[in-house]
Design a protein around this motif. Sequence first.
Motif, short mmCIF file in Angstrom:
data_model
loop_
_atom_site.label_atom_id
_atom_site.label_comp_id
_atom_site.label_asym_id
_atom_site.label_seq_id
_atom_site.Cartn_x
_atom_site.Cartn_y
_atom_site.Cartn_z
N GLY A 23 43.77 47.19 38.03
CA GLY A 23 44.76 46.14 37.86
C GLY A 23 44.28 44.97 37.02
O GLY A 23 45.08 44.29 36.38
N LEU A 24 42.97 44.71 37.01
CA LEU A 24 42.45 43.53 36.33
C LEU A 24 41.73 43.85 35.02
O LEU A 24 41.22 42.94 34.38
CB LEU A 24 41.50 42.77 37.26
CG LEU A 24 42.13 42.16 38.51
CD1 LEU A 24 41.08 41.43 39.34
CD2 LEU A 24 43.28 41.22 38.16
N THR A 32 40.82 37.86 33.02
CA THR A 32 40.70 36.75 33.96
C THR A 32 41.90 35.81 33.92
O THR A 32 42.16 35.09 34.88
CB THR A 32 39.43 35.95 33.67
OG1 THR A 32 39.43 35.52 32.30
CG2 THR A 32 38.18 36.82 33.92
N ALA A 33 42.62 35.81 32.80
CA ALA A 33 43.79 34.94 32.71
C ALA A 33 44.86 35.32 33.75
O ALA A 33 45.64 34.47 34.18
CB ALA A 33 44.38 35.00 31.31
N ARG A 34 44.88 36.58 34.15
CA ARG A 34 45.85 37.01 35.15
C ARG A 34 45.61 36.33 36.49
O ARG A 34 46.55 36.02 37.23
CB ARG A 34 45.78 38.52 35.32
CG ARG A 34 46.25 39.31 34.10
CD ARG A 34 46.04 40.80 34.31
NE ARG A 34 46.51 41.57 33.15
CZ ARG A 34 46.34 42.88 33.01
NH1 ARG A 34 45.70 43.56 33.95
NH2 ARG A 34 46.80 43.50 31.94
N LEU A 35 44.35 36.08 36.82
CA LEU A 35 44.03 35.40 38.06
C LEU A 35 44.66 34.02 38.11
O LEU A 35 45.31 33.64 39.09
CB LEU A 35 42.51 35.30 38.23
CG LEU A 35 41.75 36.58 38.55
CD1 LEU A 35 40.25 36.35 38.41
CD2 LEU A 35 42.08 37.04 39.96
N VAL A 230 45.56 40.95 42.08
CA VAL A 230 45.16 39.57 42.33
C VAL A 230 45.44 39.19 43.78
O VAL A 230 44.60 38.56 44.45
CB VAL A 230 45.88 38.61 41.36
CG1 VAL A 230 45.60 37.16 41.73
CG2 VAL A 230 45.46 38.89 39.93
N LEU A 231 46.61 39.55 44.27
CA LEU A 231 46.95 39.24 45.66
C LEU A 231 46.01 39.96 46.63
O LEU A 231 45.65 39.41 47.68
CB LEU A 231 48.40 39.63 45.94
CG LEU A 231 49.47 38.85 45.18
CD1 LEU A 231 50.86 39.36 45.52
CD2 LEU A 231 49.36 37.36 45.49
N THR A 232 45.61 41.17 46.28
CA THR A 232 44.65 41.88 47.11
C THR A 232 43.32 41.15 47.16
O THR A 232 42.68 41.05 48.22
CB THR A 232 44.45 43.31 46.58
OG1 THR A 232 45.68 44.02 46.64
CG2 THR A 232 43.40 44.06 47.39
N LEU A 233 42.88 40.64 46.01
CA LEU A 233 41.63 39.86 45.98
C LEU A 233 41.74 38.60 46.82
O LEU A 233 40.80 38.23 47.54
CB LEU A 233 41.28 39.50 44.53
CG LEU A 233 40.62 40.58 43.69
CD1 LEU A 233 40.38 40.07 42.27
CD2 LEU A 233 39.29 41.02 44.32
N VAL A 234 42.89 37.91 46.74
CA VAL A 234 43.09 36.70 47.54
C VAL A 234 43.01 37.04 49.03
O VAL A 234 42.34 36.35 49.81
CB VAL A 234 44.45 36.06 47.19
CG1 VAL A 234 44.77 34.93 48.17
CG2 VAL A 234 44.44 35.53 45.77
#
Length: 546
Positions: A23-24, A32-35, A230-234
């Motif tokens: 996904g990233l 990293t801009a997606r974060l 990103v939501l999974t990382l959060v």
Amino acid sequence: MAGPLVFFALFFAYPVAAIVGRGLRADGRWQTARLTRVLLDADVLHVLWFTLWQAAASTALTLLVALPGAYVFARLSFPGKRLLHALVTVPFVLPTVVVGSAFLAVLGSGGLLDDLWGVRLDTSVWAILLAHVFFNYAVVVRVVGGLWSRLDPRQEEAARVLGAGAFTAWRQVTLPAVRPAVAAAALMVFLFSFTSFGVVQILGGPRFSTLEVEIYRQTAQFLDLPTAAVLTLVQFLAVLALLALHARVARRHQTALRLVAPAQTAHRPTGGGQWTVLAGTLAVILLLLALPLAVLVERSLRGPDGFGWQYYRALAHSASVDSTFAVAPLDAVGNSLAYAAAATLVAVAVGGLAAVAFARRGGRVLRSFDALLMLPLGVSAVTVGFGFLITMDRPPLDLRSSWWLVPLAQALVGVPFVVRTLLPVLRAIDPRMREVASVLGASPWRAWREVDLPTVWRAVLVAAGFAFAVSLGEFGATVFIARPDSPTLPVAVARLLGRAGALNYGQAMALSTLLMLVCAGSLLVLERLRPRESGGGPPSHRPGEV
């Protein structure tokens, strides 16, 4: 630690890292801009805030309601106790979509409260909080009650003799002893509420959304894998921070305790206070736990022509008329039992080894891995399921056609329960007892068999019961990897609920009732097989830091 470490790395860390990486990463580079884009989105911040505060509120409400129940099952003896102790775990293994529908029938438009008093709670957060208490009541009762039932009541009685009041004696003697178990139970309740999916999706509607619901929407509905990653990382980082804080606090409150046989601690209720607590606990079980299950059974029996067994009879013949299933839905019962039994063996073996290592050794590395083992409870099941699909498809981990793929995924959720159930009991064993056994010539194996095993045997059975129960009801990851010819009960229920028609809905309610009965029967057998311990227990000793 070798076995737990390899298991965790292969079947959790690798699949989750693989799907987050997809996904990233784009064109071989990290995006990293997606974060930043996702994390600064106002809707995402609102979802994160709601996820945090509803999990905290659910945890506080569950402890408030369930701690008296833990006391009742640990200290009081009354007719039907073993049966009731097994039945309170049933809600924990029901598919979340079924529980959400049952609570909707009780709290929603046209539900029981609406018919009787014109009250609706389906549009408020209270429906979500009550459903979370319904799910997690058994966690507190079994984890806290398992240790509480082995605490020597004579220590509290001694404090009373020395002039302390009932509450003061409990606060200064019993509460410090059970605090590690309470913290462990609170952590599990928070994690389950933090990652709540089916309950929030059904009872929350478009108004309320947790991170888990949002990950599912971004993955399954919008096909936006970067946002889901990103939501999974959060979610991953939030759970990791929570586990690190819990581990730090728990280490400060671990003490060696005098543990005795549960048969020595339970007694008939005496006095108005104990009878009041018992009556209140029975009322909570009746209204909060039994009522939604009664609605479930009622819907499975009420057909278009009145009450009967038509939905149950249809389960054995649906394969020939419904292309959703390659086999009759009734075959899911045997599949679920076999998968859950295998998953329990794996979870007890892996979690037991890890718990022994954590209890015997310190160090930053082991403490960090203690927290990491809890991550499967806090990482999106959708992410784990997709991760299994994209990583278990090539040698040496080509498990696509292996029967063990489903039990391995289910064991991931069972291992944290085994660790958290065994660890407080193992840490409560005074290490000097093992040292005395060694001085007297016992080998390490005999010292473990003579000192540790008699103390932790009941906790092992409790851990096995939890692992079996959560494996029976696991849905999030299993739905992606269960083969069409070997569905589990939750997967079969979800498939039936996803199809229109009264027959499909009635069969879903019938299968859910069967799942409830299978779980209740299995846990009742576990309660019967649990040894009735007696005897004096280990000798008294002065509590010290472990």
